[in-house]
Design an enzyme around this catalytic site. Structure first.
Site, PDB file in Angstrom:
ATOM      1  N   CYS A  14       0.854  -1.174   0.000  1.00  0.00           N
ATOM      2  CA  CYS A  14       0.000   0.000   0.000  1.00  0.00           C
ATOM      3  C   CYS A  14       0.898   1.235   0.000  1.00  0.00           C
ATOM      4  CB  CYS A  14      -0.888   0.009   1.234  1.00  0.00           C
ATOM      5  SG  CYS A  14       0.074   0.231   2.713  1.00  0.00           S
ATOM      6  N   GLU A 127      -0.303  -0.856  15.638  1.00  0.00           N
ATOM      7  CA  GLU A 127      -0.976   0.395  15.234  1.00  0.00           C
ATOM      8  C   GLU A 127      -1.950   0.828  16.326  1.00  0.00           C
ATOM      9  OE1 GLU A 127      -3.102   0.525  11.402  1.00  0.00           O
ATOM     10  OE2 GLU A 127      -4.421   1.999  12.355  1.00  0.00           O
ATOM     11  N   THR A 166      -6.606   1.222  10.896  1.00  0.00           N
ATOM     12  CA  THR A 166      -6.748   1.442   9.434  1.00  0.00           C
ATOM     13  C   THR A 166      -7.046   0.150   8.686  1.00  0.00           C
ATOM     14  OG1 THR A 166      -4.361   1.221   9.210  1.00  0.00           O
ATOM     15  CG2 THR A 166      -5.225   3.453   9.302  1.00  0.00           C
ATOM     16  N   SER A 265       2.043  -5.686   2.771  1.00  0.00           N
ATOM     17  CA  SER A 265       3.506  -5.728   2.928  1.00  0.00           C
ATOM     18  C   SER A 265       4.182  -6.593   1.862  1.00  0.00           C
ATOM     19  CB  SER A 265       3.860  -6.294   4.299  1.00  0.00           C
ATOM     20  OG  SER A 265       3.084  -5.712   5.287  1.00  0.00           O
TER      21      SER A 265
HETATM   22 FE1  F3S Z   1      -1.099   1.261   4.191  1.00  0.00          FE
HETATM   23 FE2  F3S Z   1      -1.300   3.492   5.438  1.00  0.00          FE
HETATM   24 FE3  F3S Z   1      -3.372   2.277   4.579  1.00  0.00          FE
HETATM   25  S1  F3S Z   1       0.116   1.928   5.875  1.00  0.00           S
HETATM   26  S2  F3S Z   1      -2.873   0.178   4.676  1.00  0.00           S
HETATM   27  S3  F3S Z   1      -1.832   3.188   3.342  1.00  0.00           S
HETATM   28  S4  F3S Z   1      -3.130   3.236   6.489  1.00  0.00           S
END
Ligand code: F3S
Length: 651
Positions: A14, A127, A166, A265
């Site tokens: 992401c 988180e 998130t 990831s």
């Molecule tokens: Fe990635 Fe940030 Fe969303 S780390 S999953 S873009 S909250």
């Protein structure tokens, strides 16, 4: 027939994880000593590569070595960790995902406003632990709608702010919202599920629905990968693998349509490797079609945006170094501060805020994850350049603030376009400092249009000249002898004072400045004084204006005429001495002559034997010649008169 393989469009890294990974690699490339606070991503390959390049992974800030850069990963950390680092004095590379930073901000602000914070998420997830660290002990973490429901049963109502991790499952989030009391003004809900996660989940669910088999790639400990696995398992047979090596152990048979997705990831090269290995396995099994290029299909799914494309983006977050935008079509982008505006004195927060819609141009799309780097300033520049060219052609006077004093002049920005104003065009005298112009709003015209590598050139002086000409024309239209003006003294010379009458200067001759004799105009006026003047004379051909300043009613001769007459005995002051007599001042501006023969009641050889400058004497006015402004005085006659009066008194 070989199975059809589809890679989910939002599979893999992401935006936030990509950003964090890039920040670590950049620091390592710059030769910095780096320690990441926990593994930067749930991917052993990437983490091992970072370690091989010199990074250390630490669990606690107490393990930091002096001057080592500490990287805060995308999950973010609590306020206590920031405080501890500050105490240690280590430099920080803050790779907290901007979406997570937004949650920290909400948690801290709402805590301050007296809200109790309910956090949807996994309390053991870093988180969530980071978010909790911004709530000041006033929080409760719930994992699903059932725990939330139980909370409401057991706890009396209070002001509640509800947020989520998130990577929280958006289906469960929807269920949680149903548990909340309806229209309760004490409850505020923030949907903080990241669109990347949501999109990946939605895309994966949609793909799983059409597939017979799903492969989910990602770390065993990656919560978002595990969630993807859960979601896909609802719809079809699903496998969770970490890399292509595990494909051999899977049963890929009986699947016409195989879907592939990957956690946040998972680097793109691992997804590519899985696709290629599957291609080989399936080809071997089926010995069929070789016309489908999976790697290309994957690349295409990552590159929907093209460099140079104009797009619209909604601002999701703003910080000092970049603006994160949602591009709508499952895309997130970043506008670096340097691409926001050309004006280095402006900070991102000064010009954009969350929710703003921006016109942008794509300047780069990452091969790895499809994240777009965008530019606002280039869009602004394009529109701005057209306006600047139009202004140059029409001679339009523009207005802008001076943003910087640079070598040889100053810079202003107009509609995002940099315009250089050379010192010679600023309207200031040569050698004058330009520093005073910084921050000032100036009027200028464009004298050179912007070209490819050259900025536009502007002139303040040309505007001043134009304004002066207009003022001059206006002045001459109405100017007439006797007309009064109020003007400012602009400069002084030995022969007079120049007064600005509003864009045009007139001169008051030294003889006009005072009824008294003066040696220099500075004895009466100073630069900057405001004077009430009138036109004494006009020379239209040569643009010369003679001004009068002395007023008739202040004329000391008029005053003298009305108050004194021949025969009066008055006190006077000796102001100068000549060989033939002495001048004595009767009132300011009016002197009379005491002839040597009138200085005493005896013969005087030398004037200085009788009087000196500054002496106060009693004189009789013996003659007044108003035409030639001459007054005759006599000490002798004044003395006679006094003697006569004395005698009269004695009698
Ligand atoms: Fe990635 Fe940030 Fe969303 S780390 S999953 S873009 S909250």
């Amino acid at each position: 027939m070989m199975a059809k393989i589809t890679v989910s469009e939002s599979a893999g890294f992401c935006f936030g994880v990509n950003r964090a990974v890039q920040m670590v690699y950049q620091a390592l490339e710059e030769g910095k000593k780096v320690a990441t606070l926990g593994p930067i991503i749930h991917n052993t390959d990437v983490v091992n590569d970072m370690i091989a390049r010199g990074a250390r992974i630490i669990d606690d800030v107490s393990e930091l070595e002096p001057e080592e850069y500490v990287v805060i990963r995308s999950h973010g950390v609590g306020k206590d960790t920031y405080d501890a680092i500050e105490k240690l004095g280590n430099p920080v590379i803050d790779a907290t995902c901007p979406f997570v930073s937004r949650i920290h901000k909400i948690a801290a602000e709402k805590t301050k406003e007296g809200y109790y914070i309910l956090i949807a998420g996994d309390e053991d997830h870093p988180e969530v632990q980071g978010i909790v660290g911004h709530c000041d002990e006033n929080f409760f973490v719930f994992k699903d709608q059932f725990v939330l429901d139980a909370y409401f049963q057991e706890n009396p109502q209070k002001k509640l702010a509800i947020i989520s991790q998130t990577t929280y499952n958006n289906i469960i989030w929807g269920e949680c919202l149903k548990v909340l009391p309806e229209d309760d003004p004490n409850i505020v809900v923030y949907d903080t599920i990241c669109t990347a996660t949501e999109q990946r989940q939605t895309d994966s669910a949609a793909l799983a629905k059409q597939s017979d088999l799903m492969i989910v790639i990602g770390g065993r400990h990656s919560s978002n990968t595990v969630k993807l696995f859960d979601i896909c398992s609802h719809y079809c047979r699903t496998y969770h693998i970490e890399n292509a090596d595990e494909l051999d152990t899977l049963d890929l048979s009986n699947a016409e349509h195989i879907g592939i997705t990957a956690g946040a990831s998972t680097p793109a090269h691992i997804i590519k490797e899985v696709v290629t290995t599957m291609e080989e396995i399936l080809n071997k099994d089926n010995n069929l079609e070789e016309d489908f290029d999976f790697a290309q299909a994957l690349d295409e799914s990552f590159k929907k945006l093209h460099t140079g494309a104009r797009v619209k983006g909604i601002v999701m977050s703003v910080n000092n170094s970049e603006v994160i935008v949602d591009l709508g079509a499952k895309q997130t982008g970043s506008v670096p501060a340097s691409e926001l505006t050309n004006d280095p004195s402006v900070k991102p927060v000064d010009i954009v805020k969350e929710g703003d819609e921006l016109d942008l141009i794509v300047i780069k799309v990452s091969d790895q994850d499809g994240i777009a780097t965008l530019s606002k300033k280039r869009v602004d520049e394009q529109a701005g350049v057209e306006k600047v060219i139009e202004a140059k052609e029409a001679g339009t006077v523009l207005e802008a603030q001076v943003s910087a004093v640079v070598k040889g002049g100053v810079n202003v920005f107009y509609e995002g376009v940099r315009i250089f104003i050379p010192a010679s065009q600023t309207g200031l005298p040569r050698e004058a400092s330009l520093d005073g112009l910084k921050g000032q709003t100036v009027k200028f015209i464009v004298i050179e249009a912007p070209e490819r590598r050259k900025s536009a050139v502007g002139s303040i002086k040309a505007v001043n000249r134009k304004e002066k000409e207009a003022a001059k024309a206006k002045f001459w239209e109405t100017a007439e002898i006797g007309k009064e003006y109020v003007g400012e003294v602009k400069s002084l010379t030995s022969y007079g004072a120049f007064v600005d009458l509003g864009g045009i200067d007139g001169m008051v001759h030294i003889s006009e400045l005072s009824w008294n004799r003066i040696k220099h105009p500075s004895q009466v006026v100073s630069v900057g004084d405001t004077l009430k003047v009138y036109i004494k004379d006009l020379d239209r051909e040569n643009d010369r204006i003679s001004l009068g300043y002395k007023k008739a009613e202040d004329n000391p001769w008029e005053k003298f005429k009305s108050e004194y007459q021949v025969g009066d005995i008055v006190d006077a002051k000796i102001v100068s001495i000549t060989s033939f007599g002495a001048f004595a001042q009767i009132i300011d501006g009016v002197d009379g002559l005491i002839h040597i023969s009138q200085l005493a009641d005896r013969r005087v050889e030398n004037v200085k034997d009788v009087v000196a400058v500054g002496d106060e004497v009693t004189v009789k006015i013996t003659n007044i010649d108003m035409d030639s402004k001459r007054i005759s005085l006599s000490i002798r006659e004044a003395m006679d008169e006094a003697d006569y009066e004395d005698e009269a008194d004695e009698d």
